[in-house]
Design a protein around this motif. Structure first.
Motif, mmCIF file in Angstrom:
data_model
loop_
_atom_site.group_PDB
_atom_site.id
_atom_site.type_symbol
_atom_site.label_atom_id
_atom_site.label_comp_id
_atom_site.label_asym_id
_atom_site.label_seq_id
_atom_site.Cartn_x
_atom_site.Cartn_y
_atom_site.Cartn_z
ATOM 1 N N VAL A 164 0.844 -1.197 0.000
ATOM 2 C CA VAL A 164 0.000 0.000 0.000
ATOM 3 C C VAL A 164 0.877 1.244 0.000
ATOM 4 N N GLY A 165 1.914 1.230 0.830
ATOM 5 C CA GLY A 165 2.857 2.350 0.856
ATOM 6 C C GLY A 165 3.529 2.561 -0.483
ATOM 7 N N ALA A 166 3.840 1.467 -1.177
ATOM 8 C CA ALA A 166 4.469 1.573 -2.494
ATOM 9 C C ALA A 166 3.534 2.238 -3.499
ATOM 10 N N VAL A 167 2.250 1.912 -3.431
ATOM 11 C CA VAL A 167 1.266 2.555 -4.322
ATOM 12 C C VAL A 167 1.181 4.047 -3.997
ATOM 13 N N LEU A 168 1.176 4.391 -2.723
ATOM 14 C CA LEU A 168 1.137 5.803 -2.322
ATOM 15 C C LEU A 168 2.369 6.548 -2.834
ATOM 16 N N LEU A 169 3.518 5.897 -2.778
ATOM 17 C CA LEU A 169 4.745 6.521 -3.278
ATOM 18 C C LEU A 169 4.672 6.730 -4.782
ATOM 19 N N LEU A 170 4.136 5.768 -5.490
ATOM 20 C CA LEU A 170 3.969 5.888 -6.938
ATOM 21 C C LEU A 170 3.067 7.076 -7.280
ATOM 22 N N VAL A 171 1.978 7.226 -6.549
ATOM 23 C CA VAL A 171 1.067 8.358 -6.771
ATOM 24 C C VAL A 171 1.767 9.671 -6.414
ATOM 25 N N ALA A 172 2.519 9.681 -5.306
ATOM 26 C CA ALA A 172 3.248 10.886 -4.902
ATOM 27 C C ALA A 172 4.258 11.310 -5.956
ATOM 28 N N PHE A 173 4.853 10.338 -6.636
ATOM 29 C CA PHE A 173 5.869 10.631 -7.651
ATOM 30 C C PHE A 173 5.270 11.046 -8.998
ATOM 31 N N ALA A 174 3.984 10.780 -9.217
ATOM 32 C CA ALA A 174 3.373 11.067 -10.527
ATOM 33 C C ALA A 174 3.628 12.497 -11.005
ATOM 34 N N PRO A 175 3.449 13.526 -10.166
ATOM 35 C CA PRO A 175 3.697 14.894 -10.644
ATOM 36 C C PRO A 175 5.163 15.153 -11.010
#
Length: 192
Positions: A164-175
Motif C-alpha cells: 500500500v505504501g508503495a502505491v502511495l509513493l507511486l502516486v506521490a511521484f506522478a507529478p
C-alpha cells in the motif's frame, strides 16, 4: 524518468513477496525472502538517480543538498541491512538458523544503530525533505509530500501494508514525471 515508477514498483514487489513469505508462519529463508529483498535492493539503487533528480528539480541549494545527502546516507544503511538479510538467508538452512546469524551481526559495535536503528530512517527523512521543498516551491502539489509521509508511516502499523505504501509513493511521484530541473539560483530569482 523511469526510476520514479520502477522504484515504488520494486518496493511493492518486496512487500508482496514479504506477505507471501509469511504465509507459512515464518519469514525466510527461501525464494520469496531472496526475491523480495533483491527487489528492495534494486529499488534502493534507483533512488540514487531519484534523489539527484529531486535535488535538481528543487534547484539545488543547501536544503535540497541536505535532503539529497541525508536520503543517500539512509539508503546506504538500508542497503547494508537488506544485503545482510540476503546473505543470512542464503547461509541459513531454515528460519531458526537465521536468528543466531542476525544476533552475531548485530553484536558488532555500531551495527545496531547504523544498520538497523536510526540511520535507515534518514532515507525517508531525506525523501520527505526533498518532496516537501518541491511542494513549497509549487513544483509538485501539496499532497505529494503528504503521501510520501504516509507511505513511510503506514508500514509501522504492520509491514504487510508495504505494498500500500508503495502505491502511495507511486502516486506521490506522478507529478514529478513532468517536473523539469532548474538551474541553481533560478528559484530565488523567481524564474522557472
Amino acid at each position: 524518468m523511469r526510476s520514479l515508477v520502477a522504484a515504488p514498483v520494486l518496493f511493492g514487489a518486496y512487500g508482496v513477496a514479504r506477505v507471501l513469505d509469511g504465509l507459512d508462519g515464518s519469514r525466510g529463508p527461501g525464494l520469496a525472502w531472496a526475491v523480495g529483498h533483491l527487489c528492495f535492493l534494486a529499488g534502493l539503487a534507483l533512488f540514487v538517480p531519484i534523489f539527484g533528480r529531486l535535488r535538481s528539480v528543487a534547484g539545488g541549494g543547501a536544503t535540497a543538498t541536505a535532503g539529497y545527502v541525508i536520503g543517500l546516507v539512509g539508503a546506504l544503511a538500508l542497503t547494508a541491512q537488506f544485503t545482510i538479510d540476503v546473505v543470512v538467508g542464503f547461509l541459513s538452512a531454515d528460519h531458526d538458523a537465521m536468528s543466531p546469524r542476525f544476533d552475531a551481526v548485530k553484536a558488532i559495535p555500531g551495527v545496531e544503530p547504523v544498520v538497523y536503528g536510526v540511520v535507515p530512517l534518514l532515507f525517508y527523512v531525506g525523501l520527505l525533505m526533498l518532496v516537501a521543498q518541491l511542494a513549497l516551491q509549487r513544483r509538485v502539489p501539496w499532497w505529494s509530500p503528504v503521501l510520501v509521509l504516509v507511505q513511510a508511516v503506514v508500514p509501522l502499523a504492520t509491514k504487510d501494508l508495504i505494498p500500500v505504501g508503495a502505491v502511495l509513493l507511486l502516486v506521490a511521484f506522478a507529478p514529478l514525471m513532468r517536473a523539469r530541473p532548474v538551474r541553481p539560483g533560478a528559484l530565488a530569482q523567481g524564474a522557472l
